[in-house]
Design an enzyme around this catalytic site. Sequence first.
Site, PDB file in Angstrom:
ATOM      1  CB  ILE A  18      -1.021  -0.007   1.176  1.00 60.55           C
ATOM      2  CG1 ILE A  18      -2.131   0.997   0.903  1.00 60.55           C
ATOM      3  CG2 ILE A  18      -0.352   0.265   2.513  1.00 60.55           C
ATOM      4  CD1 ILE A  18      -2.946   0.723  -0.324  1.00 60.55           C
ATOM      5  CB  SER A  40      11.013  -0.274   4.726  1.00 61.31           C
ATOM      6  OG  SER A  40      10.032  -1.240   4.497  1.00 61.31           O
ATOM      7  NE  ARG A  41      10.906  -5.910   8.682  1.00 59.42           N
ATOM      8  CZ  ARG A  41      10.055  -6.871   8.968  1.00 59.42           C
ATOM      9  NH1 ARG A  41      10.195  -7.561  10.080  1.00 59.42           N
ATOM     10  NH2 ARG A  41       9.062  -7.141   8.144  1.00 59.42           N
ATOM     11  CE  LYS A  94      -8.172  -1.218   6.098  1.00 64.15           C
ATOM     12  NZ  LYS A  94      -7.923  -2.314   5.109  1.00 64.15           N
ATOM     13  CG  ASP A 172      -6.934  -5.822   5.722  1.00 62.60           C
ATOM     14  OD1 ASP A 172      -6.060  -5.340   6.447  1.00 62.60           O
ATOM     15  OD2 ASP A 172      -7.091  -5.462   4.537  1.00 62.60           O
TER      16      ASP A 172
HETATM   17  P1  NAP Z   1       2.521  -5.483   3.385  1.00 62.66           P
HETATM   18  O1  NAP Z   1       2.967  -5.093   2.014  1.00 62.66           O
HETATM   19  O2  NAP Z   1       2.531  -6.922   3.751  1.00 62.66           O
HETATM   20  O3  NAP Z   1       3.337  -4.746   4.534  1.00 62.66           O
HETATM   21  C1  NAP Z   1       3.829  -3.433   4.457  1.00 62.66           C
HETATM   22  C2  NAP Z   1       5.267  -3.409   4.966  1.00 62.66           C
HETATM   23  O4  NAP Z   1       5.282  -3.452   6.374  1.00 62.66           O
HETATM   24  C3  NAP Z   1       6.094  -4.584   4.529  1.00 62.66           C
HETATM   25  O5  NAP Z   1       6.598  -4.389   3.232  1.00 62.66           O
HETATM   26  C4  NAP Z   1       7.161  -4.670   5.584  1.00 62.66           C
HETATM   27  O6  NAP Z   1       8.290  -3.919   5.162  1.00 62.66           O
HETATM   28  C5  NAP Z   1       6.523  -4.034   6.796  1.00 62.66           C
HETATM   29  N1  NAP Z   1       6.253  -5.078   7.795  1.00 62.66           N
HETATM   30  C6  NAP Z   1       5.473  -6.159   7.656  1.00 62.66           C
HETATM   31  N2  NAP Z   1       5.465  -6.890   8.784  1.00 62.66           N
HETATM   32  C7  NAP Z   1       6.272  -6.252   9.647  1.00 62.66           C
HETATM   33  C8  NAP Z   1       6.691  -6.512  10.967  1.00 62.66           C
HETATM   34  N3  NAP Z   1       6.251  -7.593  11.629  1.00 62.66           N
HETATM   35  N4  NAP Z   1       7.513  -5.639  11.554  1.00 62.66           N
HETATM   36  C9  NAP Z   1       7.957  -4.546  10.902  1.00 62.66           C
HETATM   37  N5  NAP Z   1       7.588  -4.257   9.626  1.00 62.66           N
HETATM   38  C10 NAP Z   1       6.766  -5.095   9.016  1.00 62.66           C
HETATM   39  O7  NAP Z   1       1.057  -4.925   3.670  1.00 62.66           O
HETATM   40  P2  NAP Z   1       0.162  -3.850   2.907  1.00 62.66           P
HETATM   41  O8  NAP Z   1      -0.729  -4.542   1.945  1.00 62.66           O
HETATM   42  O9  NAP Z   1       0.979  -2.731   2.406  1.00 62.66           O
HETATM   43  O10 NAP Z   1      -0.784  -3.422   4.123  1.00 62.66           O
HETATM   44  C11 NAP Z   1      -0.315  -2.600   5.178  1.00 62.66           C
HETATM   45  C12 NAP Z   1      -1.515  -1.905   5.801  1.00 62.66           C
HETATM   46  O11 NAP Z   1      -2.192  -1.167   4.762  1.00 62.66           O
HETATM   47  C13 NAP Z   1      -2.550  -2.886   6.392  1.00 62.66           C
HETATM   48  O12 NAP Z   1      -3.059  -2.392   7.595  1.00 62.66           O
HETATM   49  C14 NAP Z   1      -3.645  -2.933   5.318  1.00 62.66           C
HETATM   50  O13 NAP Z   1      -4.939  -3.156   5.881  1.00 62.66           O
HETATM   51  C15 NAP Z   1      -3.557  -1.529   4.742  1.00 62.66           C
HETATM   52  N6  NAP Z   1      -4.064  -1.457   3.368  1.00 62.66           N
HETATM   53  C16 NAP Z   1      -3.674  -2.388   2.415  1.00 62.66           C
HETATM   54  C17 NAP Z   1      -4.231  -2.349   1.128  1.00 62.66           C
HETATM   55  C18 NAP Z   1      -3.853  -3.351   0.049  1.00 62.66           C
HETATM   56  O14 NAP Z   1      -4.443  -3.296  -1.051  1.00 62.66           O
HETATM   57  N7  NAP Z   1      -2.914  -4.262   0.256  1.00 62.66           N
HETATM   58  C19 NAP Z   1      -5.181  -1.353   0.813  1.00 62.66           C
HETATM   59  C20 NAP Z   1      -5.494  -0.396   1.788  1.00 62.66           C
HETATM   60  C21 NAP Z   1      -4.936  -0.468   3.051  1.00 62.66           C
HETATM   61  P3  NAP Z   1       9.782  -4.421   5.512  1.00 62.66           P
HETATM   62  O15 NAP Z   1       9.800  -5.924   5.475  1.00 62.66           O
HETATM   63  O16 NAP Z   1      10.623  -3.765   4.457  1.00 62.66           O
HETATM   64  O17 NAP Z   1      10.045  -3.872   6.889  1.00 62.66           O
END
Ligand code: NAP
Length: 310
Positions: A18, A40-41, A94, A172
Amino acid sequence: MARKVAARKIALVGIGKIAVDQHVPAINASSDWDLVATVSRKGQVSGVEGFTTLEAMLDARPEVEVISLALPPVPRFAYAWAALQAGKHVMLEKPPGATLAEVHALQALAREKGLSLYTTWHSRMAHAVAPAKAWLADKTVTRAHITWREDVRKWHPGQDWVFEPGGMGVFDPGSNALSILTEILPAPVHLTGAELDFPANRQTPSAARLNFTGSVTADFDWRQEGPQTWDIEIETPQGRLALRTGGNVLEIDGRPAAGENSIMGEYPALYARMADLVRAGESEVDLAPMVHVADAMTLGRRVTVEAFEF
Ligand code: NAP
């Protein structure tokens, strides 16, 4: 990109799906913000200084005023707490936390420190949500139904965290629908029952059917392939309202009435709101959608269904 004069310095944490799809383009397109650092890691944003820990970023870039957290909900709290302790305004993706109590704790800390905290709900910024709220304001809802059916493999490819405790499963995306519902209904409702489908190998539900007071029902499903459905249909004595495409298109009595079939206005509107909150020295913390999720997890009947693999 040229640095924007008088823009506020912001850091973005959690460079994943996101952040790349929505946060970075929204920040870069806005004259309110200057993205000066990421944390970010593994993730990086081209042309922006990247740090692998929040502490290193805070030490190196003390001029950052605002920290936007695009991490999943479970790891987000520790970053939000540390950011507020360091005197930074905080914007939360969110759903705003893994639990209600941790968001209350952040709210209290932000208040104590005189900082802005914003629990964003991007779907509330969809094009047709405000007109739908205005149309409903003087009406009585006699029935409402949410259909929120999408393909988890498309929107969360390989993201196992969504099926871990605190990942919320189908809630979610479902919380997006609930964020619209709680914004537009002229009177609040509460959950009276729920049925939750848990894949045999997972900790969170892949589908949920919810009943609320006021003849409001919801059908969330994460297993829908092909066309995706994000609809809210509401009946009143004065006519029928439908919000389609995740709140972006409004129909009244089956005819288009407002909106635009695009999700691309949501994140620019969130960042504009955050700029307003910081300027005004205010916070916006609304947990109403998450209360419904917590209630469904508390009251819901659990059904075990076929194991799920990405
Ligand atoms: P994601 O790509 O899996 O995670 C975002 C980043 O967070 C990862 O690239 C990772 O970066 C970091 N991360 C993940 N787990 C972690 C941990 N345990 N400790 C520290 N850093 C961690 O997820 P996403 O889809 O972007 O979603 C993130 C948020 O946005 C959620 O709350 C979701 O509900 C919301 N969202 C998502 C979407 C969608 O379409 N996917 C749409 C709207 C809102 P590093 O590994 O580089 O640290």
